[in-house]
Write an enzyme that holds these catalytic residues in place. Structure first.
Site, PDB file in Angstrom:
ATOM      1  N   HIS A   1       0.870  -1.328  -0.044  1.00 27.43           N
ATOM      2  CA  HIS A   1       0.103  -0.032   0.066  1.00 27.43           C
ATOM      3  C   HIS A   1       0.802   1.307   0.147  1.00 27.43           C
ATOM      4  O   HIS A   1       0.213   2.256   0.015  1.00 27.43           O
ATOM      5  CB  HIS A   1      -0.998   0.179   1.290  1.00 27.43           C
ATOM      6  CG  HIS A   1      -0.042   0.269   2.503  1.00 27.43           C
ATOM      7  ND1 HIS A   1       0.341  -0.632   3.149  1.00 27.43           N
ATOM      8  CD2 HIS A   1      -0.185   1.525   3.142  1.00 27.43           C
ATOM      9  CE1 HIS A   1       0.920  -0.240   4.373  1.00 27.43           C
ATOM     10  NE2 HIS A   1       0.816   1.069   4.303  1.00 27.43           N
TER      11      HIS A   1
HETATM   12  C1  UD1 Z   1      -1.801   5.357   6.211  1.00 31.99           C
HETATM   13  C2  UD1 Z   1      -0.467   5.721   6.823  1.00 31.99           C
HETATM   14  C3  UD1 Z   1       0.430   4.589   6.745  1.00 31.99           C
HETATM   15  C4  UD1 Z   1       0.045   3.401   7.326  1.00 31.99           C
HETATM   16  C5  UD1 Z   1      -1.191   2.807   6.724  1.00 31.99           C
HETATM   17  C6  UD1 Z   1      -1.817   1.774   7.025  1.00 31.99           C
HETATM   18  C7  UD1 Z   1       0.135   8.180   6.716  1.00 31.99           C
HETATM   19  C8  UD1 Z   1       0.979   9.241   6.034  1.00 31.99           C
HETATM   20  N1  UD1 Z   1      -0.032   7.041   6.113  1.00 31.99           N
HETATM   21  O1  UD1 Z   1      -1.787   5.310   4.624  1.00 31.99           O
HETATM   22  O2  UD1 Z   1       1.793   5.216   7.369  1.00 31.99           O
HETATM   23  O3  UD1 Z   1       1.243   2.296   6.932  1.00 31.99           O
HETATM   24  O4  UD1 Z   1      -2.144   3.968   6.812  1.00 31.99           O
HETATM   25  O5  UD1 Z   1      -3.051   1.222   6.703  1.00 31.99           O
HETATM   26  O6  UD1 Z   1      -0.578   8.627   7.632  1.00 31.99           O
HETATM   27  N2  UD1 Z   1      -8.835   4.877   2.416  1.00 31.99           N
HETATM   28  C9  UD1 Z   1     -10.071   4.422   2.670  1.00 31.99           C
HETATM   29  N3  UD1 Z   1     -10.616   3.806   3.775  1.00 31.99           N
HETATM   30  C10 UD1 Z   1      -9.834   3.940   4.667  1.00 31.99           C
HETATM   31  C11 UD1 Z   1      -8.862   4.718   4.838  1.00 31.99           C
HETATM   32  C12 UD1 Z   1      -8.313   4.997   3.626  1.00 31.99           C
HETATM   33  O7  UD1 Z   1     -10.862   4.299   1.406  1.00 31.99           O
HETATM   34  O8  UD1 Z   1     -10.509   3.575   5.580  1.00 31.99           O
HETATM   35  C13 UD1 Z   1      -8.426   5.488   1.345  1.00 31.99           C
HETATM   36  C14 UD1 Z   1      -8.266   7.037   1.305  1.00 31.99           C
HETATM   37  O9  UD1 Z   1      -9.583   7.588   0.848  1.00 31.99           O
HETATM   38  C15 UD1 Z   1      -7.318   7.495   0.643  1.00 31.99           C
HETATM   39  C16 UD1 Z   1      -6.242   5.991   0.638  1.00 31.99           C
HETATM   40  O10 UD1 Z   1      -6.926   5.133   1.200  1.00 31.99           O
HETATM   41  O11 UD1 Z   1      -7.421   7.353  -0.795  1.00 31.99           O
HETATM   42  C17 UD1 Z   1      -4.959   6.637   1.615  1.00 31.99           C
HETATM   43  O12 UD1 Z   1      -5.675   6.614   3.103  1.00 31.99           O
HETATM   44  P1  UD1 Z   1      -4.713   7.458   3.918  1.00 31.99           P
HETATM   45  O13 UD1 Z   1      -5.143   7.475   5.219  1.00 31.99           O
HETATM   46  O14 UD1 Z   1      -4.250   8.848   3.243  1.00 31.99           O
HETATM   47  O15 UD1 Z   1      -3.393   6.802   4.005  1.00 31.99           O
HETATM   48  P2  UD1 Z   1      -2.790   5.130   3.934  1.00 31.99           P
HETATM   49  O16 UD1 Z   1      -2.450   4.880   2.599  1.00 31.99           O
HETATM   50  O17 UD1 Z   1      -4.049   4.284   4.472  1.00 31.99           O
END
Ligand code: UD1
Length: 374
Positions: A215
């Site tokens: 991811h």
């Molecule tokens: C975040 C953390 C990362 C961790 C990861 C674990 C930061 C910078 N990154 O990355 O260190 O390893 O979590 O999972 O804080 N999304 C969903 N549903 C959710 C959560 C996220 O659809 O419940 C989607 C969001 O809309 C976005 C993407 O996933 O498009 C990324 O989510 P985001 O919280 O920005 O960071 P992660 O990639 O999950």
């Protein structure tokens, strides 16, 4: 029971925001609850992760209570997400007036809440301090460095964390090597792993599959890199079933890049929705091989003694390489295939479990907190 000289009760705000945070705070929250006369723990969920599969299931399986405060910030660019957490968390802190804010890991919520507390002159404790990939292109590395600089108590999981902090000028008396709370959570649920039906449900045989998680933006947001990793996985499916529980970010990118046909669910290469904590641990424990770019998975495979190949150029968790079962392979498909085949041919690296990765980590933290307040 330990006690403090004064009769004051200390309010400690524990912050979790994203999936990997819940297992890190669960043992600490449980430990603080053993001292009702000393500590008043308040559980804050920032809402950085909001899908049930990324959040609710972890609360349930770790027997965490519902959060006392849910900031509900959701997704956004780094600046939007960080600033939303800061704005909402500042209001909460001003209202609830904690004596200490405890943050875990390296996600945007970690830095946002540490910054709010530090500016309000509230002491910050950072769980999993001192980890460094030395790669500032990773958003998590920025979060780690800055959070550690403004923390008052730095709880580390291993000696190299202590050394990194000292190199950055953190006074040694702030640094406490207590071990790995994520492993303490794993130990808590481990007895239940045998009873999971996930292997039966997926119709896979223990030790005869490769478990994959990806991811990191550096892997899944770059089309060429992601395509070549998927190419390596397609090659490996001739040797073992590939199980790939995909983070929402990863699923979005598979769709956006039109990779659906490369990962068609043909029985040998299966893209699954993100799994709950216990099902994922059960799959890890009995995997023949794990391929990952996650930080926590590098540690969990080292604990289980399961071979792990990390698809990154660096790791902030070098102890999983020097002592554990982890090998850094990068994203070159030839290297991924070569190292995977070595493991599948039975030539895997043996490892051992780092010191203090046990079930007394949160107890050591509570001792430090008691000394801090007395
Ligand atoms: C975040 C953390 C990362 C961790 C990861 C674990 C930061 C910078 N990154 O990355 O260190 O390893 O979590 O999972 O804080 N999304 C969903 N549903 C959710 C959560 C996220 O659809 O419940 C989607 C969001 O809309 C976005 C993407 O996933 O498009 C990324 O989510 P985001 O919280 O920005 O960071 P992660 O990639 O999950």
């Amino acid at each position: 029971m330990k006690s403090l000289a004064s009769s004051k009760k200390y309010r400690i705000m524990l912050v979790a925001g994203a999936r990997p945070n819940f297992m890190k705070i669960a043992p600490v929250l449980n430990e603080l609850k053993k001292y009702p006369a000393l500590f008043d723990p308040v559980f804050v969920h920032t809402g950085q992760h909001y899908d049930d599969r990324m959040s609710r299931v972890f609360l349930e399986e770790l027997a965490l209570p519902l959060p006392d405060v849910d900031l509900g910030v959701g997704s956004g660019t780094h600046a939007v997400q960080t600033s939303r957490v800061m704005t909402a968390f500042e209001k909460t802190v001003l209202k609830r007036k904690p004596e200490l804010v405890l943050v875990v890991g390296d996600v945007n919520s970690t830095l946002a809440c540490a910054l709010v507390a530090a500016k309000l002159h509230i002491p910050v404790a950072h769980v999993e301090a001192g980890l460094r990939s030395n790669d500032r292109s990773m958003p998590e590395e920025i979060n780690r460095i800055l959070t550690d600089q403004i923390s008052d108590i730095l709880f580390t999981t291993c000696r190299d964390g202590d050394m990194n902090l000292k190199k950055e000028g953190i006074p040694p008396d702030k640094i406490h090597l207590v071990g790995n709370t994520m492993i303490q959570s794993l130990l808590q649920v481990q007895p239940g792993l045998e009873k999971r039906s996930i292997h039966r449900d997926l119709n896979v045989t223990k030790k005869e599959y490769i478990l994959v998680t990806l991811h990191r933006p550096s892997n899944v947001d770059h089309e060429a890199t992601f395509r070549s990793i998927l190419g390596a996985l397609r090659h490996l499916q001739t040797r073992a079933t590939i199980l790939f529980p995909a983070h929402p970010r990863t699923q979005k990118q598979i769709h956006a890049f039109g990779f659906g046909s490369q990962v068609e669910n043909n029985g040998r290469f299966r893209i699954l929705d993100a799994l709950g904590y216990m099902d994922f641990l059960a799959l890890q424990k009995y995997a023949g091989l794990v391929l990952t770019d996650s930080g926590g998975v590098q540690e969990e495979t080292t604990f289980f003694g399961v071979p792990c190949l990390t698809l990154r150029e660096n790791t902030e968790r070098p102890v999983t390489i020097t002592q554990g079962t982890n090998i850094l392979v990068g994203t070159d498909p030839a290297a991924i295939i070569r190292e995977s085949e070595r493991v599948l041919d039975g030539r895997m690296k043996k490892g051992s479990i780092p010191r203090y990765w046990d079930d007394r980590v949160a107890g050591r933290m509570a001792d430090v907190l008691i000394r801090f307040f007395s």
